[in-house]
Design a protein around this motif. Structure first.
Motif, short mmCIF file in Angstrom:
data_model
loop_
_atom_site.label_atom_id
_atom_site.label_comp_id
_atom_site.label_asym_id
_atom_site.label_seq_id
_atom_site.Cartn_x
_atom_site.Cartn_y
_atom_site.Cartn_z
N PRO B 117 0.85 -1.27 0.05
CA PRO B 117 0.34 0.12 -0.45
C PRO B 117 0.89 1.28 -0.23
O PRO B 117 1.82 1.28 0.75
N ASN B 118 0.51 2.08 -0.66
CA ASN B 118 1.71 3.44 -1.04
C ASN B 118 0.41 4.71 -1.05
O ASN B 118 0.52 5.12 -1.76
N PRO B 119 0.05 4.79 -0.09
CA PRO B 119 -0.50 6.29 0.07
C PRO B 119 0.32 7.49 -0.13
O PRO B 119 1.56 7.56 0.73
N PHE B 120 -0.25 8.42 -0.17
CA PHE B 120 0.23 9.79 -0.66
C PHE B 120 0.87 10.43 1.25
O PHE B 120 -0.14 10.09 2.31
N PRO B 121 1.38 10.50 1.47
CA PRO B 121 1.83 11.38 2.55
C PRO B 121 0.39 12.86 2.95
O PRO B 121 1.56 13.23 3.42
N LYS B 122 -0.65 12.48 2.36
CA LYS B 122 -1.71 13.54 2.49
C LYS B 122 -2.64 13.02 4.10
O LYS B 122 -3.21 11.33 3.71
N SER B 123 -4.13 13.95 3.28
CA SER B 123 -4.85 13.15 4.38
C SER B 123 -5.74 12.30 3.44
O SER B 123 -5.11 11.79 1.85
N ILE B 124 -6.77 11.87 3.86
CA ILE B 124 -7.74 10.03 3.10
C ILE B 124 -8.26 10.99 2.14
O ILE B 124 -8.11 10.81 0.58
N TYR B 125 -8.27 12.36 1.89
CA TYR B 125 -9.61 13.11 1.55
C TYR B 125 -8.56 13.30 0.49
O TYR B 125 -8.93 13.05 -1.13
N ASP B 126 -7.12 13.64 0.07
CA ASP B 126 -6.44 13.98 -0.63
C ASP B 126 -5.93 13.29 -1.91
O ASP B 126 -5.39 13.36 -2.86
N ASN B 127 -6.03 12.23 -0.25
CA ASN B 127 -5.45 10.52 -1.77
C ASN B 127 -6.33 10.42 -2.93
O ASN B 127 -6.07 10.29 -4.12
N VAL B 128 -7.87 10.16 -2.51
CA VAL B 128 -8.63 9.82 -3.40
C VAL B 128 -8.95 11.34 -4.24
O VAL B 128 -8.95 11.36 -5.40
N ALA B 129 -8.31 12.61 -3.70
CA ALA B 129 -8.45 13.67 -4.57
C ALA B 129 -8.28 14.15 -5.78
O ALA B 129 -7.92 14.68 -6.68
N TYR B 130 -7.02 13.77 -5.64
CA TYR B 130 -5.77 13.92 -6.25
C TYR B 130 -6.31 13.70 -7.35
O TYR B 130 -5.79 14.47 -8.52
N GLY B 131 -6.29 12.53 -7.94
CA GLY B 131 -6.28 11.62 -9.38
C GLY B 131 -7.55 12.90 -9.65
O GLY B 131 -7.40 13.69 -11.34
N PRO B 132 -8.53 12.73 -9.60
CA PRO B 132 -9.56 13.40 -10.18
C PRO B 132 -9.18 15.42 -10.42
O PRO B 132 -9.68 16.09 -11.51
N ARG B 133 -8.91 15.90 -9.47
CA ARG B 133 -7.95 17.64 -8.66
C ARG B 133 -6.72 17.13 -10.62
O ARG B 133 -7.52 18.30 -11.00
N ILE B 134 -5.72 16.52 -10.81
CA ILE B 134 -4.41 17.30 -11.95
C ILE B 134 -5.75 16.06 -12.75
O ILE B 134 -4.97 17.25 -14.34
N HIS B 135 -6.48 15.63 -12.95
CA HIS B 135 -7.47 15.41 -13.99
C HIS B 135 -8.52 16.53 -14.72
O HIS B 135 -9.22 15.85 -15.99
N GLY B 136 -8.79 17.41 -13.35
CA GLY B 136 -9.79 18.68 -13.94
C GLY B 136 -10.85 18.10 -14.22
O GLY B 136 -11.89 17.70 -14.99
N MET B 137 -11.55 16.61 -13.65
CA MET B 137 -12.93 16.02 -13.58
C MET B 137 -14.16 16.16 -12.55
O MET B 137 -15.39 15.77 -12.84
N ALA B 138 -13.51 17.43 -11.88
CA ALA B 138 -14.81 18.10 -11.17
C ALA B 138 -14.98 19.42 -11.17
O ALA B 138 -13.41 19.82 -10.72
N ALA B 139 -15.66 20.07 -11.50
CA ALA B 139 -15.75 21.89 -11.21
C ALA B 139 -15.53 22.23 -10.33
O ALA B 139 -15.26 23.56 -9.93
N ASN B 140 -15.92 21.90 -9.20
CA ASN B 140 -16.43 22.72 -7.83
C ASN B 140 -15.82 21.48 -6.62
O ASN B 140 -15.99 20.32 -6.90
N LYS B 141 -15.60 21.89 -5.43
CA LYS B 141 -16.04 21.42 -4.00
C LYS B 141 -16.47 20.02 -3.91
O LYS B 141 -16.33 19.17 -3.62
N ALA B 142 -18.12 20.71 -4.40
CA ALA B 142 -19.08 19.62 -3.89
C ALA B 142 -18.98 18.16 -5.22
O ALA B 142 -19.34 17.19 -4.90
N GLU B 143 -18.13 19.02 -6.37
CA GLU B 143 -18.15 18.09 -7.26
C GLU B 143 -17.25 16.64 -6.72
O GLU B 143 -17.28 15.49 -6.72
#
Lengths: 238, 275
Positions: B117-143
């Protein structure tokens, strides 16, 4: 698959369970031979011995099932190893039934020892038993040698055992129709014939397991069946 | 007597029919793939079709090339300088080694979960949000919140972490960390999930949870798993490929491979004989 397992205890387990089944096979052959001899000679003491010996066969059957469960649980066998363990369970069940038939023949031989015989029937039963015993012995040989062609040959021979049974059935039926006093003996002798015929079916079942272990598939269920007794006699024919 | 042949057929087909995936087109189609590490010929002419909505297991002894081949499927071997890949690998009919394909985009489509298991040294939330963020998959925080929650739910981790999404991912147990990595991999809505020994660092309970998860993921993804545990391959997969010395020796229905393999090398390997 002759190569040895990396874990040698696995090989010992598989060899052990096959040895138990072979021991069972030996006891069953001996019991059948004894039962037929008791029938021929009217030796009720021998018949009692055969009846008692069935307990050892039943115990070995339980041992095979117990050991097989243990191998399945602890070693998780796959492929040919899995087929071997499954086949051992099946063969043990076949042999256990054959043991029951030997016991039943012995029991009937005691009754028959006190009754008048139907002439010619016992020698015919003896020939049939010798034939079926050779099927059983070849089926066990084929299994231990993993010889699928010998197993095929055993399956083919079951036709002849069925023929022998059909002939005996007709002959006993004729005797019983001609002389109602022979019905008691005739019924017992018929059940003995049927028991011997069933041993042939179980030998066939053992041979099928050999084919399953070797090839990974059971033979198609179009194996020869030749029990013609259900059409030999119809009440309306009278 | 029990009809073993018929039983074998039902056992073999059970997993396929209860899901009824569209089997007409393979999800991934590899043809004559060869991989070289410098002079070493690691993968030798492998041709295989991997179905959608199916778990495919790669098994074989260490060094047989199963991980190398897995890494070809999302061009992870690009990161190794001396690695050369020949042949074609099509994802939905598209050549993934086409120069116009962006490997980063490809890896969003073909996600990967690693042995440790190689989670990023970030919060649980940011670990999962990382990919969608760099790929611009969410328009806003709610998404983004939605994506994080649904990914964690699909990874069967939501209930255990919903009250501490800000806690570091590295603080979770091993099994939870691996499920977090799976959540991270599926957050980018991939179509294929590659798993390289995903349970080898987990205890039996965590392993069972990940296996259960793999079985659920099969409804939406094509899953390819490399495993040293043959029992695991037998438990989770519908298709099994056996690799040996860089070659694909045998590929078929898992039920068939484990009861009646065709190749003696497969038989030797899965029955634990020297071979």
């Amino acid at each position: 698959m002759t190569k040895e397992h990396i874990v040698s205890a696995f090989d010992r387990d598989l060899e052990g369970i096959q040895a138990t089944v072979m021991k069972m096979g030996g006891l069953v052959e001996e019991a059948l031979r004894g039962a037929i001899k008791a029938l021929e000679t009217g030796d009720t003491e021998l018949a009692q011995k055969v009846r008692k010996s069935d307990r050892s066969v039943d115990e070995l059957d339980l041992k095979v099932k117990h050991d097989a469960a243990r191998i399945l649980a602890l070693r998780s066998p796959t492929a040919s190893d899995l087929r071997l363990v499954l086949s051992v369970i099946e063969i043990s069940a076949h042999l256990e039934r054959c043991g029951d038939y030997a016991k039943n023949i012995a029991k009937r031989s005691i009754v028959l020892a006190e009754n008048a015989q139907i002439e010619g029937t016992v020698p015919a039963l003896r020939r049939m038993a010798t034939f079926v015993l050779s099927m059983l012995s070849d089926a066990l040989d084929a299994y231990i040698r993993k010889d699928a062609s010998l197993a095929e040959a055993v399956i083919e021979r079951d036709l002849e055992a069925d023929d022998m049974y059909n002939t005996l059935f007709r002959s006993l039926l004729t005797h019983m129709m001609e002389d109602p006093r022979s019905i008691a003996a005739g019924m017992h002798l018929h059940f003995i014939a049927k028991n011997i015929e069933r041993v042939g079916d179980h030998a066939t079942g053992i041979a099928e397991q050999t084919i399953y272990v070797v090839t990974g598939a059971l033979p198609e269920d179009d194996r020869p069946k030749k029990d013609g007794t259900s059409i030999t006699f119809k009440p309306s024919d009278e | 007597m029990v009809d073993m042949a018929a039983m074998g057929t039902t056992m073999k087909d059970m997993h396929q029919t209860d899901r009824n995936p569209t089997m007409t087109e393979p999800k991934i189609s590899a043809k004559n793939v060869n991989v070289f590490y410098g002079e070493t010929h690691a993968i030798k002419d492998v041709t295989v079709d991997i179905a959608d909505k199916t778990v495919t297991a790669f098994i074989g002894p260490s060094g047989c090339g199963k991980s190398t081949f897995l890494r070809c499927l999302n061009r992870m071997n690009d990161t190794i300088d001396i690695a050369r890949v020949q042949g074609t690998i099509l994802l939905d009919g598209q050549d993934i080694y086409d120069p116009r394909i962006d490997p980063v985009q490809l890896r969003a489509q073909v996600g990967m979960v690693f042995q440790k298991p190689n989670p990023f040294p970030k919060s649980i939330y940011d670990n999962v949000a990382y990919g969608p963020r760099i790929h611009g998959m969410a328009a806003n925080k709610a998404e983004l919140d939605d994506i994080v929650e649904s990914s964690l739910r699909r990874a069967a981790l939501w209930n255990e972490v919903k009250d501490r999404l800000d806690a570091p991912g590295t603080g979770l147990s091993g099994g939870q960390q691996q499920r977090l990595c799976i959540a991270r991999a599926i957050a980018t809505s991939p179509e294929v999930l590659l798993m390289d020994e995903p349970c080898s660092a987990l205890d039996p309970i965590a392993t069972a949870q990940v296996e259960e998860l793999i079985d659920e993921l099969r409804a939406n993804y094509s899953v390819v798993i490399v495993t040293h545990s043959m029992q695991q391959a037998a438990r989770v997969s519908q298709k099994t490929a056996f690799f040996h010395l860089g070659q694909l020796v045998e590929f078929g229905d898992t039920g068939e491979i484990f009861t009646n393999p065709r190749d003696p090398r497969t038989e030797s390997y899965i029955t634990g004989r020297i071979g």
